[in-house]
Write a protein that holds these residues in place. Structure first.
Motif, PDB file in Angstrom:
ATOM      1  N   TYR A  89       0.123  50.901  -1.329  1.00 50.03           N
ATOM      2  CA  TYR A  89       0.458  49.676  -0.588  1.00 50.03           C
ATOM      3  C   TYR A  89       0.046  48.414  -1.331  1.00 50.03           C
ATOM      4  CZ  TYR A  89       1.513  51.775   4.011  1.00 50.03           C
ATOM      5  OH  TYR A  89       2.077  52.444   5.061  1.00 50.03           O
ATOM      6  N   SER A  90       0.769  47.330  -1.091  1.00 46.60           N
ATOM      7  CA  SER A  90       0.286  46.009  -1.502  1.00 46.60           C
ATOM      8  C   SER A  90      -0.868  45.646  -0.575  1.00 46.60           C
ATOM      9  CB  SER A  90       1.412  44.973  -1.386  1.00 46.60           C
ATOM     10  OG  SER A  90       1.823  44.834  -0.033  1.00 46.60           O
ATOM     11  N   PRO A  91      -1.791  44.764  -1.018  1.00 48.36           N
ATOM     12  CA  PRO A  91      -2.973  44.481  -0.191  1.00 48.36           C
ATOM     13  C   PRO A  91      -2.644  43.876   1.178  1.00 48.36           C
ATOM     14  CG  PRO A  91      -3.027  43.210  -2.249  1.00 48.36           C
ATOM     15  CD  PRO A  91      -1.884  44.140  -2.344  1.00 48.36           C
ATOM     16  N   ASP A  92      -1.481  43.220   1.316  1.00 46.67           N
ATOM     17  CA  ASP A  92      -1.117  42.695   2.642  1.00 46.67           C
ATOM     18  C   ASP A  92      -0.376  43.730   3.486  1.00 46.67           C
ATOM     19  OD1 ASP A  92       1.384  42.798   1.482  1.00 46.67           O
ATOM     20  OD2 ASP A  92       1.717  40.635   1.447  1.00 46.67           O
ATOM     21  N   GLY A  93      -0.146  44.911   2.930  1.00 48.45           N
ATOM     22  CA  GLY A  93       0.486  45.998   3.683  1.00 48.45           C
ATOM     23  C   GLY A  93       1.986  45.858   3.849  1.00 48.45           C
ATOM     24  N   LYS A  94       2.577  44.817   3.263  1.00 46.67           N
ATOM     25  CA  LYS A  94       4.009  44.573   3.488  1.00 46.67           C
ATOM     26  C   LYS A  94       4.919  45.369   2.565  1.00 46.67           C
ATOM     27  CE  LYS A  94       3.584  39.897   5.298  1.00 46.67           C
ATOM     28  NZ  LYS A  94       3.524  38.490   4.858  1.00 46.67           N
ATOM     29  N   TYR A  95       4.366  45.773   1.415  1.00 43.17           N
ATOM     30  CA  TYR A  95       5.187  46.476   0.427  1.00 43.17           C
ATOM     31  C   TYR A  95       4.516  47.779  -0.020  1.00 43.17           C
ATOM     32  CZ  TYR A  95       7.413  41.934   0.200  1.00 43.17           C
ATOM     33  OH  TYR A  95       8.045  40.775   0.525  1.00 43.17           O
ATOM     34  N   ILE A  96       5.329  48.637  -0.602  1.00 39.42           N
ATOM     35  CA  ILE A  96       4.815  49.885  -1.167  1.00 39.42           C
ATOM     36  C   ILE A  96       5.389  50.020  -2.577  1.00 39.42           C
ATOM     37  CG2 ILE A  96       4.880  52.414  -1.002  1.00 39.42           C
ATOM     38  CD1 ILE A  96       5.333  51.926   2.103  1.00 39.42           C
ATOM     39  N   THR A  97       4.527  50.332  -3.543  1.00 40.97           N
ATOM     40  CA  THR A  97       5.046  50.694  -4.853  1.00 40.97           C
ATOM     41  C   THR A  97       4.948  52.209  -4.958  1.00 40.97           C
ATOM     42  OG1 THR A  97       4.885  50.411  -7.253  1.00 40.97           O
ATOM     43  CG2 THR A  97       2.817  50.300  -6.016  1.00 40.97           C
ATOM     44  N   PHE A  98       5.904  52.847  -5.642  1.00 41.45           N
ATOM     45  CA  PHE A  98       5.873  54.302  -5.755  1.00 41.45           C
ATOM     46  C   PHE A  98       6.581  54.766  -7.005  1.00 41.45           C
ATOM     47  CE2 PHE A  98      10.234  55.522  -4.416  1.00 41.45           C
ATOM     48  CZ  PHE A  98      10.685  54.293  -3.939  1.00 41.45           C
ATOM     49  N   ASN A  99       6.449  56.050  -7.262  1.00 43.76           N
ATOM     50  CA  ASN A  99       7.007  56.680  -8.445  1.00 43.76           C
ATOM     51  C   ASN A  99       8.198  57.538  -8.020  1.00 43.76           C
ATOM     52  OD1 ASN A  99       5.598  58.891 -11.005  1.00 43.76           O
ATOM     53  ND2 ASN A  99       7.044  57.222 -11.180  1.00 43.76           N
ATOM     54  N   SER A 100       9.333  57.367  -8.717  1.00 46.33           N
ATOM     55  CA  SER A 100      10.505  58.169  -8.375  1.00 46.33           C
ATOM     56  C   SER A 100      11.287  58.487  -9.632  1.00 46.33           C
ATOM     57  CB  SER A 100      11.395  57.388  -7.395  1.00 46.33           C
ATOM     58  OG  SER A 100      12.584  58.125  -7.144  1.00 46.33           O
ATOM     59  N   ASP A 101      11.987  59.639  -9.618  1.00 42.07           N
ATOM     60  CA  ASP A 101      12.849  59.951 -10.761  1.00 42.07           C
ATOM     61  C   ASP A 101      14.325  59.867 -10.367  1.00 42.07           C
ATOM     62  OD1 ASP A 101      13.133  62.245  -9.267  1.00 42.07           O
ATOM     63  OD2 ASP A 101      12.376  63.617 -10.805  1.00 42.07           O
ATOM     64  N   GLY A 112      10.341  54.635 -22.173  1.00 35.30           N
ATOM     65  CA  GLY A 112       9.393  55.668 -21.781  1.00 35.30           C
ATOM     66  C   GLY A 112       9.404  55.942 -20.289  1.00 35.30           C
ATOM     67  N   LEU A 113       8.467  56.792 -19.872  1.00 32.05           N
ATOM     68  CA  LEU A 113       8.343  57.172 -18.472  1.00 32.05           C
ATOM     69  C   LEU A 113       7.151  56.449 -17.853  1.00 32.05           C
ATOM     70  CD1 LEU A 113       8.722  61.062 -18.781  1.00 32.05           C
ATOM     71  CD2 LEU A 113      10.503  59.331 -18.548  1.00 32.05           C
ATOM     72  N   TYR A 114       7.279  56.129 -16.580  1.00 35.00           N
ATOM     73  CA  TYR A 114       6.212  55.414 -15.883  1.00 35.00           C
ATOM     74  C   TYR A 114       5.760  56.204 -14.648  1.00 35.00           C
ATOM     75  CZ  TYR A 114       7.568  51.222 -18.526  1.00 35.00           C
ATOM     76  OH  TYR A 114       7.838  50.325 -19.510  1.00 35.00           O
ATOM     77  N   GLY A 115       4.440  56.200 -14.415  1.00 35.39           N
ATOM     78  CA  GLY A 115       3.927  56.885 -13.226  1.00 35.39           C
ATOM     79  C   GLY A 115       2.728  56.172 -12.637  1.00 35.39           C
ATOM     80  N   THR A 116       2.166  56.753 -11.583  1.00 34.62           N
ATOM     81  CA  THR A 116       0.947  56.338 -10.869  1.00 34.62           C
ATOM     82  C   THR A 116       0.798  54.824 -10.670  1.00 34.62           C
ATOM     83  OG1 THR A 116      -0.558  56.035 -12.779  1.00 34.62           O
ATOM     84  CG2 THR A 116      -0.282  58.285 -11.958  1.00 34.62           C
ATOM     85  N   PRO A 117       1.804  54.157 -10.063  1.00 34.94           N
ATOM     86  CA  PRO A 117       1.615  52.716  -9.834  1.00 34.94           C
ATOM     87  C   PRO A 117       0.515  52.467  -8.791  1.00 34.94           C
ATOM     88  CG  PRO A 117       3.540  53.502  -8.643  1.00 34.94           C
ATOM     89  CD  PRO A 117       3.069  54.655  -9.489  1.00 34.94           C
ATOM     90  N   VAL A 118      -0.345  51.493  -9.052  1.00 35.96           N
ATOM     91  CA  VAL A 118      -1.367  51.110  -8.060  1.00 35.96           C
ATOM     92  C   VAL A 118      -1.412  49.592  -7.959  1.00 35.96           C
ATOM     93  CG1 VAL A 118      -3.594  51.952  -7.233  1.00 35.96           C
ATOM     94  CG2 VAL A 118      -2.850  52.515  -9.557  1.00 35.96           C
ATOM     95  N   TRP A 119      -1.269  49.120  -6.734  1.00 31.86           N
ATOM     96  CA  TRP A 119      -1.236  47.680  -6.500  1.00 31.86           C
ATOM     97  C   TRP A 119      -2.635  47.108  -6.647  1.00 31.86           C
ATOM     98  CZ3 TRP A 119       3.799  46.636  -4.074  1.00 31.86           C
ATOM     99  CH2 TRP A 119       4.152  45.269  -4.171  1.00 31.86           C
ATOM    100  N   SER A 120      -2.754  45.991  -7.358  1.00 34.20           N
ATOM    101  CA  SER A 120      -4.051  45.336  -7.540  1.00 34.20           C
ATOM    102  C   SER A 120      -4.553  44.772  -6.220  1.00 34.20           C
ATOM    103  CB  SER A 120      -3.902  44.216  -8.562  1.00 34.20           C
ATOM    104  OG  SER A 120      -4.655  43.094  -8.196  1.00 34.20           O
ATOM    105  N   PRO A 121      -5.896  44.779  -6.001  1.00 31.66           N
ATOM    106  CA  PRO A 121      -6.432  44.202  -4.766  1.00 31.66           C
ATOM    107  C   PRO A 121      -6.141  42.712  -4.636  1.00 31.66           C
ATOM    108  CG  PRO A 121      -8.207  45.049  -6.180  1.00 31.66           C
ATOM    109  CD  PRO A 121      -6.918  45.395  -6.848  1.00 31.66           C
TER     110      PRO A 121
END
Lengths: 446, 159
Positions: free
Chosen positions: A303-315, A340-349
Motif C-alpha cells: 500500500y501507499s502510506p495514505d492507503g489510497k493506492y497499491i503497488t504490485f508485481n504482475s507478469d 529487465g524484470l522487476y519485482g517486490t515493489p515497496v512503497w516508501s513511508p
C-alpha cells in the motif's frame, strides 16, 4: 508492552529551530560530521544499583557506546575516539569547555547523566554546538532499567532529528527469517532483533518453513507465510503473546502478505488453479475482498502510506513488471519500463518513492523509482539480492543478499544488508545466523 | 505494424531460433540440457519402474515440453492402474527470481502438470498441488545446469 514504561518526563529546554550545525542528508555524505559522545556520567550509588540489576559495569558508558555506534552506522556522523577527550563526563555535562572539544575537531558534543531513581533509570542528555559554544537540545526521561539499550537508541533518534531535520530510525526492530542448514534443506525460523542486532529472539522453532514476515504499523502484530502442516498460508502473529492464527479461509496457498497502513487489513496473494490474484482481509470483520482478477500472476502487493493506492508485481505483460492501482483494484497502470524484470515493489513511508528488485542480464539490483515510474535509480548490484524494506523515516533500505556457490555447490550464505537511499553507506547487518526477508518496524517510542 | 517491420521481426526470430538450435545441439551433446530445460536423469526418482516422478521447465516458463508430456502420460497410465493412490504435485522454481513471484510460479508449474494429468483421465480430487517456490532446490549449485534441475514439478505419493 515495554512502551508503557517509557515516559518522557520533561523537556528541559525546547530550543527554537535555529540550526547552527547542519547535516546535509540530500546527497551521500562523504564528510560525516565529527561528533564527540562523552560517556554519560553516573554517580557511585547509581552505578552499583545498575550493576546489581543489569550486570553491567558502567551503564552510562555503555549507553554512550550505543549512541556512538548508531551515529557511525548512519554514515552521516563520525564519532571521535574517546581517548582524546580532555573533559570528565560529569563536568562536561554541566558546562563543556568548548576550546577543548574544538581542539579535537568535534563539531557537536553529546553529554549526559544517568541516575537510579525509585527503581527506575533516569537519563538526561544535552547536545552542544561546539563551534557556536551553545546548547542545542536538552532532554530527560525515565524508564525501567531493562530498557537501557533503548535509552541509547532514543538519544540517537533525538540527536539525529535535531541535526538532520528528519525523524530517526534507531529505536526500531527488525523481524527477519533466520536460516540454517544446507541450501537444499534450509531450516527457517522467524526472528526479531533491535535495529543494531542486539536482543535477538527466535519466534518460531523451525519445525515448519516460514517466509516473508512483515510488521504491522502498530508493531505488536506480524504477518507471515508458514508451511504449517504443509499448507502454505498467511498467518498473523502477536509478538507479545505468541498467539497465532491463519488469516482467512482460502482453499489454496496464500502468500506475500503485508498490512494496510492503518494496520486493519492484510493484503496478500491467493493462488488457485495456477493463477495468483490479490486479496485483502479486514482483520476486524473478516471480510475478504478480491482486488485483482487477471489470469496472470499478481503478487507482492504494498500500500501507499495514505492507503489510497497499491503497488504490485504482475507478469500480465509477459514478464514480471511493477504496477500501481487504486486500492479498490481499478486504474491499473504499469510503471516499470526499463530493461529487465522487476519485482517486490515497496512503497516508501514518505509516499514519494517505490523501492524494488530488478533482474537484468543475470544481475540483481535494488533500486528506487518515483510512483509514476520515472526517475529510476539503481542503488546496488550483486549476484543475488532482493526484498527491500524501508526504515520508518524512508532514508535507509534493508534487504537480503545470497552468495553464489562454488563448483561443488558449497559456500552458500544469506545475509542482511542495508543501504542509504543515496546509494552510499552499504553495510552488512550482523545477525547470529544466516538471514533473509527483513522487515523494519516503525519507531517504537512514537 | 508495417510489412518491413514484420519482416525484420521475422528475421530476428529466425536468427534467434538458429542460435537457440545451435545452443541446444551443442548442449544436447552433454545429455543434460535441451535449450535451458533439463533433460538428464540425475535427480529423477521413480514412482514405479519406468515411471519418472518429475518434469522440468525453461526459465520463467510453465509450458510443458514434449519430454514432460511423455513423462506425465506415463504417470497418468500408472495412476489409472493404481486408482487407490493420490498424489501431490510439488512445483519449484530456481533461485534466480524473487521469493514471492517464485511461489506463484511454482504453483503455476504444478498446475500445468495437474491439468495434463487430468486431460489423461486422472480425477482432480486425486491430485493436490503444493508450491515451494525456490525453497527446496535439489541442486545447490549456482549455474545454469543446477538451476535447470531445480525448475521442476515433482509428483509425490500422498498415501
Amino acid at each position: 508492552m515495554i512502551l508503557r514504561y517509557l515516559i518522557i518526563l520533561l523537556i528541559l529546554l525546547p530550543i527554537k529551530a535555529f540550526a547552527l550545525i547542519e547535516v546535509d542528508i540530500t546527497r551521500g555524505n562523504l564528510n560525516p560530521l565529527p561528533v564527540a559522545v562523552s560517556p554519560l556520567s553516573i554517580d557511585k550509588e547509581s552505578k552499583n544499583s545498575f550493576k546489581k540489576i543489569l550486570k553491567r559495569e558502567n551503564v552510562g558508558a555503555e549507553i554512550s557506546i550505543i549512541v556512538e555506534n548508531n551515529l557511525k552506522q548512519s554514515g552521516l556522523f563520525n564519532p571521535l575516539n574517546k581517548d582524546a577527550f580532555l573533559q570528565k563526563p560529569d563536568i562536561a555535562n554541566l558546562k563543556p569547555r568548548f576550546e577543548d572539544w574544538n581542539l579535537i575537531k568535534a563539531q557537536a558534543l553529546i553529554t549526559g547523566r544517568v541516575t537510579f531513581v525509585d527503581e527506575k533509570l533516569r537519563v538526561e542528555f544535552r547536545l552542544w554546538d561546539v563551534l557556536a559554544g551553545k546548547e542545542m537540545m536538552a532532554l530527560a526521561f525515565t524508564t525501567v532499567p531493562s530498557n537501557w539499550r533503548r535509552v541509547g537508541h532514543i538519544i540517537t533518534d533525538k540527536v539525529y532529528e535535531r541535526l538532520t531535520g528528519e525523524k530517526g530510525y534507531f529505536d526500531t526492530r527488525i523481524i527477519y527469517v533466520s536460516e540454517e542448514g544446507p541450501k537444499t534443506n534450509r531450516i527457517k525460523k522467524l526472528a526479531i532483533m533491535d535495529q543494531d542486532g542486539f536482543n535477538n529472539k527466535f519466534l518460531t522453532l523451525g519445525n515448519e518453513l516460514v517466509l516473508t514476515p512483515r510488521f504491522s504499523p502498530t508493531n505488536q502484530m506480524v504477518t507471515y507465510l508458514s508451511y504449517f502442516r504443509n499448507l502454505p498460508r498467511v498467518y498473523l502473529l502477536d509478538i507479545e503473546t505468541g498467539m497465532q492464527e491463519v488469516v482467512g479461509d482460502f482453499p489454496g496457498m496464500t502468500f506475500a502478505p503485508r498490512f494496510s497502513p492503518d494496520g486493519k487489513k492484510i493484503i496478500m496473494s491467493f493462488a488457485k488453479d495456477g493463477n495468483s490474484d490479490i486479496y485483502t482481509m479486514d482483520l476486524e470483520n473478516r471480510i475478504v475482498e478480491r482486488i485483482t482478477n487477471h489470469p496472470s500472476i499478481d503478487t507482492s502487493p504494498s500500500y501507499s502510506p495514505d492507503g489510497k493506492y497499491i503497488t504490485f508485481n504482475s507478469d500480465r505483460s509477459g514478464y514480471q513488471q511493477i504496477y500501481v492501482m487504486s486500492s479498490n483494484g481499478k486504474n491499473v497502470k504499469r510503471i516499470s519500463f526499463g530493461n529487465g524484470l522487476y519485482g517486490t515493489p515497496v512503497w516508501s513511508p514518505r509516499g514519494d518513492l517505490i523501492a524494488f528488485t530488478k533482474l537484468h542480464k543475470g544481475k540483481f539490483y535494488i533500486g528506487v523509482m518515483r510512483t509514476d515510474g520515472s526517475g529510476e535509480r539503481l542503488l546496488t548490484e550483486n549476484f543475488y539480492q532482493e526484498a527491500p524494506s524501508w526504515s520508518p523515516n524512508g532514508r535507509v533500505l534493508i534487504f537480503y543478499r545470497e552468495t553464489k556457490t562454488n563448483s561443488k555447490g558449497e559456500g552458500f550464505s544469506a545475509k542482511l544488508w542495508s543501504i542509504d537511499l543515496t546509494g552510499y553507506n552499504e553495510k552488512m547487518v550482523k545477525t547470529e545466523t544466516d538471514a533473509s526477508d527483513p522487515s523494519w518496524s516503525s519507531l517504537l517510542s512514537n | 505494424m508495417n510489412l518491413s517491420k514484420i519482416l525484420k521481426n521475422g528475421f530476428l526470430i529466425l536468427v534467434a531460433s538458429l542460435v537457440l538450435t545451435a545452443c541446444a545441439t551443442q548442449k544436447k551433446t552433454t545429455g543434460q540440457l535441451e535449450g535451458d530445460v533439463y533433460s538428464g536423469s540425475e535427480s529423477v526418482e521413480y514412482l514405479a519402474s519406468g515411471v519418472p516422478d518429475r518434469v522440468f521447465f525453461a526459465t520463467n516458463e510453465t509450458v510443458l515440453t514434449t519430454a514432460s508430456r511423455e513423462t506425465l502420460r506415463t504417470q497418468a497410465t500408472w495412476l489409472r492402474k493404481n486408482s487407490d493412490i493420490n498424489v501431490v504435485l510439488e512445483g519449484h522454481a530456481d533461485e534466480r527470481g524473487t521469493r514471492e513471484y517464485n511461489l506463484a510460479l511454482g504453483e503455476r508449474r504444478a498446475n500445468s502438470a495437474k491439468d495434463y494429468l487430468m486431460t489423461y483421465g486422472i480425477s482432480s480430487d486425486r491430485i493436490s498441488v503444493l508450491s515451494y517456490g525456490k525453497e527446496r532446490p535439489v541442486d545447490s549449485g549456482s549455474n545454469p545446469l543446477s538451476w535447470s534441475k531445480n525448475r521442476r514439478s515433482v509428483t509425490v505419493k500422498a498415501n
